[in-house]
Design a protein around this motif. Structure first.
Motif, PDB file in Angstrom:
ATOM      1  N   VAL A   1       0.826  -1.214   0.000  1.00 58.51           N
ATOM      2  CA  VAL A   1       0.000   0.000   0.000  1.00 58.51           C
ATOM      3  C   VAL A   1       0.860   1.264   0.000  1.00 58.51           C
ATOM      4  CG1 VAL A   1      -1.995  -1.119   1.097  1.00 58.51           C
ATOM      5  CG2 VAL A   1      -0.255  -0.047   2.538  1.00 58.51           C
TER       6      VAL A   1
ATOM      7  N   LYS B   1      -8.760   3.470   8.097  1.00 60.06           N
ATOM      8  CA  LYS B   1      -8.884   4.083   6.759  1.00 60.06           C
ATOM      9  C   LYS B   1      -7.995   3.337   5.759  1.00 60.06           C
ATOM     10  CE  LYS B   1      -9.590   8.608   5.068  1.00 60.06           C
ATOM     11  NZ  LYS B   1     -10.041   9.793   5.710  1.00 60.06           N
ATOM     12  N   ILE B   2      -6.774   3.011   6.168  1.00 58.33           N
ATOM     13  CA  ILE B   2      -5.862   2.275   5.282  1.00 58.33           C
ATOM     14  C   ILE B   2      -6.463   0.896   4.966  1.00 58.33           C
ATOM     15  CG2 ILE B   2      -3.559   1.225   5.123  1.00 58.33           C
ATOM     16  CD1 ILE B   2      -2.576   3.535   6.973  1.00 58.33           C
TER      17      ILE B   2
ATOM     18  N   ASN C   1      -9.369   1.300   2.563  1.00 55.75           N
ATOM     19  CA  ASN C   1      -8.941   1.502   1.163  1.00 55.75           C
ATOM     20  C   ASN C   1      -8.597   0.173   0.510  1.00 55.75           C
ATOM     21  OD1 ASN C   1      -9.024   4.217   0.228  1.00 55.75           O
ATOM     22  ND2 ASN C   1      -7.484   4.751   1.764  1.00 55.75           N
TER      23      ASN C   1
ATOM     24  N   ALA D   1     -11.745  -1.749  -0.086  1.00 62.53           N
ATOM     25  CA  ALA D   1     -12.521  -1.188  -1.204  1.00 62.53           C
ATOM     26  C   ALA D   1     -11.979  -1.740  -2.525  1.00 62.53           C
ATOM     27  CB  ALA D   1     -12.444   0.337  -1.184  1.00 62.53           C
ATOM     28  N   ASN D   2     -10.655  -1.861  -2.630  1.00 59.40           N
ATOM     29  CA  ASN D   2     -10.063  -2.479  -3.826  1.00 59.40           C
ATOM     30  C   ASN D   2     -10.545  -3.921  -3.974  1.00 59.40           C
ATOM     31  OD1 ASN D   2      -8.618  -0.149  -4.313  1.00 59.40           O
ATOM     32  ND2 ASN D   2      -6.741  -0.880  -3.328  1.00 59.40           N
TER      33      ASN D   2
ATOM     34  N   THR E   1     -14.895   4.011   4.845  1.00 56.39           N
ATOM     35  CA  THR E   1     -14.001   4.129   3.683  1.00 56.39           C
ATOM     36  C   THR E   1     -14.420   3.162   2.571  1.00 56.39           C
ATOM     37  OG1 THR E   1     -12.229   4.695   5.218  1.00 56.39           O
ATOM     38  CG2 THR E   1     -11.574   4.142   2.981  1.00 56.39           C
TER      39      THR E   1
ATOM     40  N   GLN F   1     -17.308   4.625   0.818  1.00 55.62           N
ATOM     41  CA  GLN F   1     -16.958   5.796  -0.008  1.00 55.62           C
ATOM     42  C   GLN F   1     -16.199   5.407  -1.273  1.00 55.62           C
ATOM     43  OE1 GLN F   1     -14.774   8.035   2.915  1.00 55.62           O
ATOM     44  NE2 GLN F   1     -16.552   9.261   3.529  1.00 55.62           N
ATOM     45  N   ARG F   2     -15.402   4.337  -1.212  1.00 55.06           N
ATOM     46  CA  ARG F   2     -14.474   4.047  -2.299  1.00 55.06           C
ATOM     47  C   ARG F   2     -14.925   2.944  -3.254  1.00 55.06           C
ATOM     48  NH1 ARG F   2      -9.444   6.599  -0.602  1.00 55.06           N
ATOM     49  NH2 ARG F   2     -10.325   8.428   0.396  1.00 55.06           N
ATOM     50  N   THR F   3     -16.068   2.310  -2.984  1.00 59.79           N
ATOM     51  CA  THR F   3     -16.518   1.263  -3.910  1.00 59.79           C
ATOM     52  C   THR F   3     -17.459   1.872  -4.947  1.00 59.79           C
ATOM     53  OG1 THR F   3     -18.081   0.692  -2.151  1.00 59.79           O
ATOM     54  CG2 THR F   3     -16.286  -0.848  -2.528  1.00 59.79           C
TER      55      THR F   3
END
Ligand SMILES: [Zn+2]
Length: 414
Positions: free
Chosen positions: A238, A304-305, A308, A311-312, A342, A345-347
């Motif tokens: 990451v 949060k990390i 993320n 989400a990937n 997170t 929000q990120r998907t």
């Protein structure tokens, strides 16, 4: 000579669980008379028995596979506990146990403890009967092992396991075919089953503990990759200029979201008071509202990390359910809350619209995980068909040694 319908009858019983004769007749497409004849033959061979039920006439008792037909077994090893389970081929007469492990011991000791636990469980469950044979055992270990050979490939990340082959140890000690899998992957299966997920659904389970691992369940089955090596979420990079990881790369996810990584950071950010910073696990056991803001922010940043990264994962695999486990994956914590936010929000919208995010519950009990493992063997139609063909073949070849009639079962070594 047996009719060719005997293994079909027996495997239908194993796969569907205790079933009445008439229902078995319907399931395999034979007349009730044929089903009764098949039941009699298998009864005489000792492979099935009646399962008495209060208030039900004896002629309508469901049939069940017998101890002579053998057991399915599982051993699930974490770094602090081992869970074991056994069940009849049809899922009846289940039993389970767990024992604490010393994290400082070699994994070789953990495996030996698991073997002893399984032996004790069988002896306790069948005190007055001949000890039933294990037809298949699933062993789950907290490292990356080759699904075909059980070998752990040399890497600094798996140094404690180098030279230890759980597949060979267990199959040698218990004289049974063994499948090897990864503990986090089986925990994911347990969460998937406990959620009562739709058979066509996809579950991802991420465990944030001393390591970081991912489990991917597709249509009720563990997706383990081509060689049993999938799910190494903790070793995804990451931050290419981040700290060096035990695997040799820099900036792996576990350098930011594992217990050892966060324990080090907690010490650095802890307010300069007389009280020493607590162990991370002790801190996680207290309500987060009582933490100093430095600790809350640290866990939030880690969440949060992790979010993320997940989400990937969600964008790649499109799961219905994402379960977060491990000591860090507890509910109502800054880590979990920030992670979930997170991921949301990120998907991409198609994924986030259908995605449920929850924290792990059932997989925290290794006895339940071990039971999910034996059930996963039972739901493997190919495996159960092979076991039942072998059993009915043995019955028609009385006098030959069992060794002569033991076939290679799919996906296992003996
Ligand atoms: Zn790494």
């Amino acid at each position: 000579m047996p009719t060719s319908n005997e293994p079909i009858f027996l495997s239908a019983l194993a796969i569907n669980g205790p079933t009445q004769r008439a229902d078995l007749a319907r399931l395999i497409g034979v007349s009730r008379t044929s089903a009764s004849n098949l039941a009699r033959i298998l009864h005489d061979d000792g492979l099935i028995e009646d399962l008495p039920k209060p208030g039900v006439a004896a002629s309508r008792y469901p049939l069940s596979t017998s101890p002579k037909a053998g057991l399915l077994a599982a051993m699930v090893v974490s770094d602090k506990e081992v869970g074991v389970s056994i069940s009849h081929l049809d899922g009846s007469r289940q039993a389970t146990a767990a024992a604490a492990l010393n994290p400082a011991d070699s994994p070789r000791v953990w495996i030996q403890t698991g073997i002893q636990q399984l032996q004790h469980l069988i002896a306790r469950s069948y005190p007055s009967e001949p000890t039933p044979d294990i037809r298949q055992c699933l062993v789950a270990v907290p490292t990356q092992a080759d699904a075909d050979t059980g070998e752990v490939y040399p890497s600094p990340a798996s140094r404690r396991w180098i030279g230890i082959n759980a597949l060979e140890s267990v199959s040698g000690a218990l004289m049974c075919p063994v499948r090897i899998n990864n503990t986090a992957r089986v925990e994911g299966l347990c969460e998937h089953d406990a959620a009562g997920s739709d058979p066509s659904s996809v579950t991802c389970y991420a465990r944030f503990s001393h390591g970081v691992a991912l489990s991917h369940i597709v249509h009720g089955e563990i997706a383990a990759g081509a060689h049993g090596g999938s799910g190494e979420l903790g070793h995804t990079v990451v931050n290419m200029s981040g700290p060096q990881c035990s695997c040799g790369n820099h900036g792996c996810l576990m350098q930011y979201t594992s217990i050892p990584a966060l324990q080090t950071r907690i010490r650095r950010v802890w307010p300069n008071t007389e009280a020493r910073p607590p162990a991370l696990l002790d801190l996680l056991a207290t309500p987060s509202g009582t933490w100093p803001p430095e600790a809350t922010n640290l866990l939030r940043d880690a969440g949060k990390i992790a979010g993320n990264a997940l989400a990937n994962v969600a964008n790649l695999l499109d799961p219905d359910l994402l379960v977060v486990g491990g000591e860090l994956g507890v509910a109502d914590s800054p880590f979990f809350d920030e992670l979930a936010l997170t991921v949301r929000q990120r998907t991409l919208p198609l994924i986030s619209t259908h995605l449920t995010i929850s924290h792990a519950e059932s997989s925290r009990d290794l006895k339940r995980v071990a039971l999910a493992a034996t059930e996963s063997l039972r739901s493997d139609t190919k495996l159960m068909t092979a076991i039942c063909a072998d059993l009915t073949n043995r019955s028609s070849n009385q006098g030959k040694t069992p060794h002569m009639m033991t076939r290679n079962l799919p996906g296992s070594r003996r």
